[in-house]
Design a protein around this motif. Structure first.
Motif, PDB file in Angstrom:
ATOM      1  N   TYR A   6      47.712   0.634 126.743  1.00  0.00           N
ATOM      2  CA  TYR A   6      48.869   0.936 125.886  1.00  0.00           C
ATOM      3  C   TYR A   6      48.459   0.880 124.409  1.00  0.00           C
ATOM      4  CZ  TYR A   6      51.879   0.141 129.974  1.00  0.00           C
ATOM      5  OH  TYR A   6      52.486   0.195 131.202  1.00  0.00           O
ATOM      6  N   ILE A 179      48.053  17.855 128.715  1.00  0.00           N
ATOM      7  CA  ILE A 179      47.868  18.077 130.159  1.00  0.00           C
ATOM      8  C   ILE A 179      46.595  17.382 130.639  1.00  0.00           C
ATOM      9  CG2 ILE A 179      47.364  19.838 131.912  1.00  0.00           C
ATOM     10  CD1 ILE A 179      49.210  21.729 130.216  1.00  0.00           C
ATOM     11  N   SER A 182      46.760  13.533 130.428  1.00  0.00           N
ATOM     12  CA  SER A 182      47.636  12.965 131.461  1.00  0.00           C
ATOM     13  C   SER A 182      46.963  13.011 132.836  1.00  0.00           C
ATOM     14  CB  SER A 182      48.967  13.726 131.525  1.00  0.00           C
ATOM     15  OG  SER A 182      49.588  13.692 130.274  1.00  0.00           O
ATOM     16  N   VAL A 422      53.487  17.364 134.251  1.00  0.00           N
ATOM     17  CA  VAL A 422      52.640  16.518 133.402  1.00  0.00           C
ATOM     18  C   VAL A 422      53.373  15.222 133.038  1.00  0.00           C
ATOM     19  CG1 VAL A 422      51.404  16.403 131.206  1.00  0.00           C
ATOM     20  CG2 VAL A 422      51.378  18.499 132.515  1.00  0.00           C
ATOM     21  N   ALA A 423      54.665  15.341 132.751  1.00  0.00           N
ATOM     22  CA  ALA A 423      55.439  14.150 132.389  1.00  0.00           C
ATOM     23  C   ALA A 423      55.449  13.149 133.547  1.00  0.00           C
ATOM     24  CB  ALA A 423      56.866  14.548 132.015  1.00  0.00           C
ATOM     25  N   ILE A 424      55.586  13.659 134.774  1.00  0.00           N
ATOM     26  CA  ILE A 424      55.595  12.755 135.940  1.00  0.00           C
ATOM     27  C   ILE A 424      54.234  12.066 136.092  1.00  0.00           C
ATOM     28  CG2 ILE A 424      55.745  12.655 138.478  1.00  0.00           C
ATOM     29  CD1 ILE A 424      57.957  14.809 138.257  1.00  0.00           C
ATOM     30  N   PHE A 426      52.016  11.490 133.787  1.00  0.00           N
ATOM     31  CA  PHE A 426      51.833  10.561 132.673  1.00  0.00           C
ATOM     32  C   PHE A 426      52.687   9.302 132.888  1.00  0.00           C
ATOM     33  CE2 PHE A 426      52.483   9.365 128.086  1.00  0.00           C
ATOM     34  CZ  PHE A 426      51.172   9.080 127.817  1.00  0.00           C
ATOM     35  N   PHE A 427      53.907   9.495 133.335  1.00  0.00           N
ATOM     36  CA  PHE A 427      54.806   8.356 133.555  1.00  0.00           C
ATOM     37  C   PHE A 427      54.233   7.438 134.637  1.00  0.00           C
ATOM     38  CE2 PHE A 427      58.279   6.125 135.605  1.00  0.00           C
ATOM     39  CZ  PHE A 427      58.975   5.615 134.520  1.00  0.00           C
ATOM     40  N   ILE A 428      53.800   8.036 135.745  1.00  0.00           N
ATOM     41  CA  ILE A 428      53.258   7.218 136.841  1.00  0.00           C
ATOM     42  C   ILE A 428      52.021   6.440 136.364  1.00  0.00           C
ATOM     43  CG2 ILE A 428      52.189   7.272 139.146  1.00  0.00           C
ATOM     44  CD1 ILE A 428      53.971   9.686 139.784  1.00  0.00           C
ATOM     45  N   LEU A 430      51.279   5.533 133.232  1.00  0.00           N
ATOM     46  CA  LEU A 430      51.703   4.479 132.307  1.00  0.00           C
ATOM     47  C   LEU A 430      52.327   3.319 133.074  1.00  0.00           C
ATOM     48  CD1 LEU A 430      53.403   6.227 129.254  1.00  0.00           C
ATOM     49  CD2 LEU A 430      51.147   5.195 129.364  1.00  0.00           C
ATOM     50  N   LYS A 431      53.120   3.666 134.059  1.00  0.00           N
ATOM     51  CA  LYS A 431      53.817   2.662 134.868  1.00  0.00           C
ATOM     52  C   LYS A 431      52.790   1.831 135.643  1.00  0.00           C
ATOM     53  CE  LYS A 431      56.947   0.801 137.387  1.00  0.00           C
ATOM     54  NZ  LYS A 431      55.947  -0.198 137.673  1.00  0.00           N
ATOM     55  N   THR A 432      51.781   2.491 136.195  1.00  0.00           N
ATOM     56  CA  THR A 432      50.756   1.787 136.965  1.00  0.00           C
ATOM     57  C   THR A 432      49.982   0.826 136.069  1.00  0.00           C
ATOM     58  OG1 THR A 432      50.578   3.741 138.338  1.00  0.00           O
ATOM     59  CG2 THR A 432      48.837   2.127 138.591  1.00  0.00           C
ATOM     60  N   ALA A 434      51.106  -0.934 133.790  1.00  0.00           N
ATOM     61  CA  ALA A 434      51.876  -2.164 133.556  1.00  0.00           C
ATOM     62  C   ALA A 434      51.577  -3.213 134.608  1.00  0.00           C
ATOM     63  CB  ALA A 434      53.367  -1.845 133.561  1.00  0.00           C
ATOM     64  N   LEU A 435      51.180  -2.766 135.785  1.00  0.00           N
ATOM     65  CA  LEU A 435      51.025  -3.695 136.909  1.00  0.00           C
ATOM     66  C   LEU A 435      49.618  -4.248 137.040  1.00  0.00           C
ATOM     67  CD1 LEU A 435      53.096  -1.664 139.484  1.00  0.00           C
ATOM     68  CD2 LEU A 435      53.816  -3.700 138.265  1.00  0.00           C
TER      69      LEU A 435
END
Lengths: 446, 321
Positions: A6, A179, A182, A422-424, A426-428, A430-432, A434-435
């Motif tokens: 991040y 693109i 991501s 691409v947004a999906i 990138f989101f996945i 970024l979310k991953t 976090a864990l």
């Protein structure tokens, strides 16, 4: 600072891009040198001094080489040796028993050493002239490619900064950058980092793992190293596009290669090119007798092997690849139906990753013993199996980053569903992140 | 494609993510089952009690380490041991305890040391329990906690939330209502139930002591939750007494200056500074590993009796003053 954090994305990258786009053109290179220096110094200030010293020395030696009339060949040899000395000290002193402990390897030393050697070769061959020091600094330090390549030639990078629109916001470049970044982030964080524990478990427990776990482990490592490094390369290429720079591609579906020659043309392409141009061809390349050619291939691949790390495992891995390359050169693989050729090539590469990944030769041999001591396969499809299956589908049946880039480039207009896809991703990713804490890239160790 | 579209879809993906999370809220999960069963059983016990009672509010150090019958004979009041699992953290523990606290009750709070340092960073058990069993409590959390939870819930947890088809009380294993007596104390914790794996776990805990002292902060969010909880109790004429949790003894808790000060002074001083009652010294509640069952917080039957007697001794001497 890792690309997959991040801090990099939100604190370093976004402000860097915004400032870069808003400053006058004459300051853009200076600005990129500054941020690249900060980027590297966040790893180690001490190693930054090594990097900067290497750049300064190489720049002045390149000028000397360019202007020298006599003994140019000797001077080139001396410059290459001088470049290799720190690499040998930091990377191979333990292996060559110069020292009882291994010094901390400066990040990117293998990459910036090779990039500068390639530059010196270009000067020697009059393919390149020494230009301003600022441009040379930028050529080595440019942060997207500094740490783990692609290994770039001066002529591939600097002329782009002279183009009329360079430094301006270019929608196509920017879109492609988002693109590729991501996709790369997804490959690294979601795929490679989840494959790593499967491979690590297998190679850390060679004495106790079952035949099934050994196969899972080597498949996992085969996919991990691909997604890790091609993910990094995608991110690097994507990042460079934010700054109006096109970096050369480094991967082009190597696991779909029909023979080992094709594999090396598509795996870590810029390193393969370097080895071909600066080792194989100067040794005589294809212009010599067959036995000499075979020896040249073995030498080149052994150097390619040891470039990845100090140890017999890497040398033997390189030599074995060399042997298969020699056989491939003598054998017409195109007679074999494509799916079978791909299968055979993939399995050869997969089996050789065992030597590459094992801590030592004895472990590698034990691992092979377990792999070929076939036992009944338990039928239980769990997370690991689903992950490996998904990776196989992505590798063998989906388009790679290069194909995606070419497809999008050919489209006159990108649609909303491209943004959504691409947004999906990138989101996945970024979310991953976090864990799980950010994991370093496999190639950072090389 | 444009950056505007990309950001818009990123935002929409985030909304879809939140919708997906809430779409499975209130669906039971296996992970939360034993905690839910245990709290249910304790609630049934509490409901049968007419009049004042003592409620022990904490995590599993209380579940395994309080002998409610002995404590009851000291207070001459019924005792409900509401300790279940520290893994669901302070906000949920305090919130859940409210269901059985009535006017005039006494709350004994042997909170685990890390509860005092609670910040917004919750673990997987909190996230799991919250969405499976108490989703409405999400809205009582701070924005920082809400964001942290939504961002840290695992894909696998959501998948389980949509797919778990259980929900009936557990009847086997080690944790669960079936292994809890009518007062809410864990049973079957004598030495004969201790297996080789438990000995190894204790050895591992001993090799890796906690560093709660280093994490302590008087600014931690946990204090806000405690403030609200004590104030809620005060309004109902409920007395809250903070007492030490038990923790497996380790030399660093006595020799390391930061850890020593944390147990000797910091918790006690901060509780007292806020005008609340703290009775006992945490170091007196640390015992050798032989008194622990399977973790550094879970006492054996013998350890439980010893700890409860220590607690009574401290309560007696303190309440006399």
């Amino acid at each position: 600072m890792l690309f997959n954090t991040y801090q990099f994305i939100f604190i370093f990258l976004i402000p860097t891009v915004i400032i870069y786009l808003s400053i006058p053109r004459e300051f853009k290179i200076k600005f990129l040198i500054l941020v690249s220096t900060i980027f590297y110094s966040l790893w180690s200030v001490e190693h930054l001094l090594i990097l900067l010293s290497s750049i300064i020395i190489n720049y002045f030696l390149a000028r000397k080489l360019e202007n020298s009339i006599l003994n140019q060949r000797f001077l080139l040899f001396a410059i290459i040796s001088l470049n290799l000395l720190p690499l040998i000290y930091y990377k191979y002193s333990l292996f060559l028993t110069f020292s009882e402990s291994s010094p901390i390897l400066p990040l990117a030393i293998s990459f910036f050493t090779f990039q500068q050697i390639a530059f010196q070769f270009d000067i020697y061959k009059k393919k390149q002239q020494v230009k301003s020091f600022e441009e040379y600094l930028f050529f080595i330090l440019f942060f997207p490619q500094l740490v783990a390549g692609p290994i770039v030639h001066y002529k591939e990078l600097i002329p782009q900064t002279k183009e009329k629109n360079w430094g301006e916001y270019q929608k196509d470049y920017f879109n492609m950058g988002i693109i590729l970044f991501s996709i790369g982030l997804f490959k690294k964080v979601v795929l490679a980092d989840n494959l790593a524990p499967i491979a690590n478990y297998a190679f850390a427990n060679i004495e106790t793992i079952s035949n099934y776990d050994a196969w899972l482990g080597i498949f996992a490592y085969t996919f991990q190293i691909y997604f890790d490094f091609s993910g990094y390369s995608d991110m690097a290429i994507g990042l460079a596009l934010f700054f109006g720079i096109k970096l050369p591609i480094n991967f082009n579906s190597p696991y779909k290669a029909r023979n080992i020659i094709e594999f090396w043309r598509n795996w870590h392409i810029t390193l393969s090119n370097f080895l071909r141009d600066h080792i194989y061809i100067p040794l005589g390349g294809n212009r010599v007798t067959l036995p000499k050619q075979a020896i040249n291939i073995l030498i080149t691949m052994a150097i390619g092997g040891i470039w990845h790390g100090s140890g017999w495992t890497f040398i033997i891995w390189g030599i074995l690849h060399g042997l298969i390359l020699i056989i491939s050169h003598r054998f017409n693989w195109f007679k074999i139906p494509s799916p079978i050729a791909i299968f055979l090539t993939f399995f050869s590469v997969l089996l050789l990753w065992v030597i590459f990944r094992a801590d030592n030769l004895s472990d590698a041999l034990s691992y092979y013993t377990i792999l070929f001591n076939f036992q009944a396969i338990p039928i239980n499809i769990e997370f690991n199996e689903i992950l490996l299956l998904s990776c196989s589908i992505i590798i063998f049946f989906l388009p790679n980053s290069l194909s995606i880039s070419q497809y999008l480039k050919a489209k006159p207009k990108l649609h909303w569903y491209h943004s959504l896809f691409v947004a999906i991703l990138f989101f996945i990713a970024l979310k991953t992140l976090a864990l799980a804490p950010a994991q370093t890239f496999v190639y950072f160790n090389f | 494609m444009s950056i505007k579209n990309f950001i818009l879809f990123l935002f929409l993906t985030a909304i879809l993510w939140v919708v997906t999370i809430f779409g499975q809220s209130n669906n039971p999960t296996l992970m939360s089952q034993w905690i839910f069963d245990a709290y249910n059983k304790k609630e049934q016990t509490a409901k049968k009690i007419k009049g004042k009672k003592v409620i022990v509010v904490a995590g599993s150090n209380a579940l395994f380490g309080i002998d409610s019958k002995i404590l009851s004979s000291y207070f001459k009041l019924p005792v409900v041991n509401d300790g279940v699992n520290a893994g669901i953290y302070l906000p949920l523990i305090l919130e859940i305890s409210k269901r059985i606290i009535n006017k005039g009750d006494i709350v004994l709070a042997p909170l685990e040391p890390n509860m005092y340092s609670y910040n917004h960073k919750v673990g997987v058990q909190v996230i799991d329990y919250l969405f499976a069993r108490k989703p409405l409590f999400f809205w009582d959390l701070s924005f920082k906690e809400q964001f942290y939870i939504l961002w840290h819930i695992e894909f696998e947890r959501i998948w389980k939330g949509y797919n778990y088809r259980g929900g009936s009380p557990l009847t086997a294993g080690f944790y669960g209502a079936f292994n809890i007596d009518q007062n809410g104390d864990q049973i079957n914790t004598s030495l004969k139930f201790k297996n080789q794996g438990m000995f190894k776990d204790l050895e591992r805990h001993h090799k890796n002591p906690e560093h709660y002292g280093a994490e302590f902060s008087t600014e931690a969010l946990g204090w806000d939750y405690l403030e609200k909880f004590v104030s809620w109790c005060n309004k109902r004429d409920v007395k809250v007494i903070f007492v030490p949790a038990t923790l497996m003894k380790h030399p660093s808790y006595f020799n390391d200056p930061i850890e020593k000060e944390f147990y000797d002074k910091k918790i006690i001083d901060e509780v007292k500074k806020r005008g609340w009652t703290f009775i006992g010294k945490p170091h007196n509640y640390m015992y050798d590993s032989s008194f622990y069952f399977n973790t550094n917080f879970h006492l054996t039957q013998k350890g439980k009796i010893m700890r409860t007697r220590q607690l009574i001794k401290d309560l007696k001497s303190s309440l006399k003053k």
